[in-house]
Design a protein around this motif. Structure first.
Motif, mmCIF file in Angstrom:
data_model
loop_
_atom_site.group_PDB
_atom_site.id
_atom_site.type_symbol
_atom_site.label_atom_id
_atom_site.label_comp_id
_atom_site.label_asym_id
_atom_site.label_seq_id
_atom_site.Cartn_x
_atom_site.Cartn_y
_atom_site.Cartn_z
ATOM 1 N N THR A 295 0.854 -1.183 0.000
ATOM 2 C CA THR A 295 0.000 0.000 0.000
ATOM 3 C C THR A 295 0.885 1.226 0.000
ATOM 4 O O THR A 295 1.933 1.254 0.644
ATOM 5 C CB THR A 295 -0.899 0.014 1.249
ATOM 6 O OG1 THR A 295 -0.084 -0.042 2.413
ATOM 7 C CG2 THR A 295 -1.844 -1.176 1.246
ATOM 8 N N THR A 296 0.459 2.224 -0.723
ATOM 9 C CA THR A 296 1.294 3.416 -0.846
ATOM 10 C C THR A 296 0.978 4.442 0.228
ATOM 11 O O THR A 296 1.865 5.059 0.773
ATOM 12 C CB THR A 296 1.118 4.054 -2.227
ATOM 13 O OG1 THR A 296 -0.266 4.328 -2.433
ATOM 14 C CG2 THR A 296 1.608 3.107 -3.305
ATOM 15 N N GLY A 297 -0.278 4.611 0.567
ATOM 16 C CA GLY A 297 -0.641 5.604 1.575
ATOM 17 C C GLY A 297 -0.504 7.011 1.010
ATOM 18 O O GLY A 297 -0.185 7.224 -0.165
ATOM 19 N N PRO A 298 -0.736 7.998 1.853
ATOM 20 C CA PRO A 298 -0.632 9.375 1.378
ATOM 21 C C PRO A 298 0.832 9.732 1.120
ATOM 22 O O PRO A 298 1.732 9.189 1.750
ATOM 23 C CB PRO A 298 -1.206 10.193 2.539
ATOM 24 C CG PRO A 298 -1.019 9.338 3.741
ATOM 25 C CD PRO A 298 -1.123 7.927 3.252
ATOM 26 N N PRO A 299 1.075 10.653 0.183
ATOM 27 C CA PRO A 299 2.457 11.039 -0.098
ATOM 28 C C PRO A 299 3.051 11.765 1.111
ATOM 29 O O PRO A 299 2.359 12.483 1.830
ATOM 30 C CB PRO A 299 2.338 11.970 -1.306
ATOM 31 C CG PRO A 299 0.927 12.429 -1.307
ATOM 32 C CD PRO A 299 0.124 11.359 -0.658
ATOM 33 N N PRO A 300 4.344 11.558 1.375
ATOM 34 C CA PRO A 300 4.958 12.222 2.524
ATOM 35 C C PRO A 300 5.046 13.726 2.296
ATOM 36 O O PRO A 300 5.114 14.208 1.166
ATOM 37 C CB PRO A 300 6.349 11.591 2.588
ATOM 38 C CG PRO A 300 6.612 11.095 1.217
ATOM 39 C CD PRO A 300 5.288 10.737 0.635
ATOM 40 N N SER A 301 5.031 14.431 3.409
ATOM 41 C CA SER A 301 5.155 15.888 3.294
ATOM 42 C C SER A 301 6.589 16.236 2.894
ATOM 43 O O SER A 301 7.505 15.425 3.019
ATOM 44 C CB SER A 301 4.790 16.549 4.627
ATOM 45 O OG SER A 301 5.755 16.196 5.602
ATOM 46 N N ALA B 268 6.723 5.219 8.010
ATOM 47 C CA ALA B 268 5.367 5.214 7.455
ATOM 48 C C ALA B 268 5.186 4.044 6.482
ATOM 49 O O ALA B 268 4.143 3.383 6.476
ATOM 50 C CB ALA B 268 5.084 6.542 6.750
ATOM 51 N N PHE B 269 6.220 3.768 5.677
ATOM 52 C CA PHE B 269 6.137 2.662 4.724
ATOM 53 C C PHE B 269 6.005 1.329 5.460
ATOM 54 O O PHE B 269 5.156 0.501 5.133
ATOM 55 C CB PHE B 269 7.354 2.639 3.804
ATOM 56 C CG PHE B 269 7.379 1.452 2.884
ATOM 57 C CD1 PHE B 269 6.628 1.455 1.723
ATOM 58 C CD2 PHE B 269 8.122 0.331 3.186
ATOM 59 C CE1 PHE B 269 6.638 0.377 0.876
ATOM 60 C CE2 PHE B 269 8.132 -0.765 2.351
ATOM 61 C CZ PHE B 269 7.392 -0.746 1.196
ATOM 62 N N PHE B 270 6.857 1.108 6.475
ATOM 63 C CA PHE B 270 6.827 -0.173 7.170
ATOM 64 C C PHE B 270 5.613 -0.321 8.075
ATOM 65 O O PHE B 270 5.203 -1.435 8.381
ATOM 66 C CB PHE B 270 8.128 -0.398 7.944
ATOM 67 C CG PHE B 270 9.250 -0.813 7.035
ATOM 68 C CD1 PHE B 270 9.272 -2.076 6.471
ATOM 69 C CD2 PHE B 270 10.261 0.062 6.713
ATOM 70 C CE1 PHE B 270 10.290 -2.466 5.617
ATOM 71 C CE2 PHE B 270 11.280 -0.310 5.860
ATOM 72 C CZ PHE B 270 11.298 -1.582 5.309
ATOM 73 N N ASP B 271 5.026 0.778 8.504
ATOM 74 C CA ASP B 271 3.760 0.684 9.238
ATOM 75 C C ASP B 271 2.651 0.220 8.306
ATOM 76 O O ASP B 271 1.783 -0.571 8.685
ATOM 77 C CB ASP B 271 3.388 2.035 9.861
ATOM 78 C CG ASP B 271 4.223 2.348 11.094
ATOM 79 O OD1 ASP B 271 4.825 1.405 11.656
ATOM 80 O OD2 ASP B 271 4.277 3.525 11.489
ATOM 81 N N ALA B 272 2.684 0.698 7.067
ATOM 82 C CA ALA B 272 1.655 0.324 6.096
ATOM 83 C C ALA B 272 1.931 -1.054 5.490
ATOM 84 O O ALA B 272 1.008 -1.746 5.059
ATOM 85 C CB ALA B 272 1.585 1.368 4.977
ATOM 86 N N ASN B 273 3.199 -1.486 5.437
ATOM 87 C CA ASN B 273 3.593 -2.746 4.806
ATOM 88 C C ASN B 273 4.490 -3.534 5.760
ATOM 89 O O ASN B 273 5.708 -3.442 5.671
ATOM 90 C CB ASN B 273 4.358 -2.479 3.501
ATOM 91 C CG ASN B 273 3.547 -1.651 2.542
ATOM 92 O OD1 ASN B 273 2.525 -2.093 2.076
ATOM 93 N ND2 ASN B 273 4.001 -0.443 2.274
ATOM 94 N N PRO B 274 3.914 -4.323 6.661
ATOM 95 C CA PRO B 274 4.756 -5.064 7.605
ATOM 96 C C PRO B 274 5.635 -6.075 6.862
ATOM 97 O O PRO B 274 5.224 -6.665 5.863
ATOM 98 C CB PRO B 274 3.749 -5.769 8.514
ATOM 99 C CG PRO B 274 2.477 -5.789 7.760
ATOM 100 C CD PRO B 274 2.501 -4.614 6.832
ATOM 101 N N SER B 275 6.860 -6.254 7.340
ATOM 102 C CA SER B 275 7.796 -7.147 6.666
ATOM 103 C C SER B 275 7.534 -8.610 7.005
ATOM 104 O O SER B 275 7.963 -9.491 6.295
ATOM 105 C CB SER B 275 9.227 -6.785 7.043
ATOM 106 O OG SER B 275 9.395 -6.887 8.435
#
Length: 123
Positions: free
Chosen positions: A89-95, A106-113
């Motif tokens: 999942t990509t999620g919102p773009p980072p600020s 943020a990436f690893f929270d959305a995509n657990p390894s």
């Protein structure tokens, strides 16, 4: 016409090749490699314990190879999958002010390894 070599298969400098069947027999009877090595030394063949182990492995490899050719293993259908692959999942773009560490978190929270861990529910 079939060729019949006089030597056993393998390298010509294998001193214990002629005694391979005897080595395997003694090993099956429970003799240690050291005892077998001493017995070979009495007939004039000096070699290391490692060479004896190699001869035993070669013999086992040959017998296992021929046994599997005679009795093929049955084809087993694949079992159920242990986990389900989830799309990234990509999620919102980072600020623009986000650091690399924050972006990675943020990436690893959305995509657990670890796919075996449950997904964190977003509130």
């Amino acid at each position: 016409m079939h060729l019949q070599p006089k030597r056993p298969p393998g390298r010509a400098d294998r001193k214990a090749a002629a005694y391979a069947a005897e080595i395997v027999r003694l090993r099956a009877e429970g003799y240690t490699y050291e005892a077998i090595r001493e017995a070979l030394g009495e007939v004039g063949i000096t070699l290391s314990e490692c060479a004896l182990r190699r001869e035993v492995r070669r013999h086992e490899k040959r017998t296992v190879g021929t046994a599997s050719d005679v009795h093929p293993t049955p084809q087993v259908p694949p079992g159920p999958r242990l986990y389900v692959e989830r799309p990234l999942t990509t999620g919102p773009p980072p600020s623009k002010d986000a650091t690399g560490r924050e972006i990675a978190a943020a990436f690893f929270d959305a995509n657990p390894s670890n796919p075996l861990l449950p997904i964190k529910e977003k509130s």
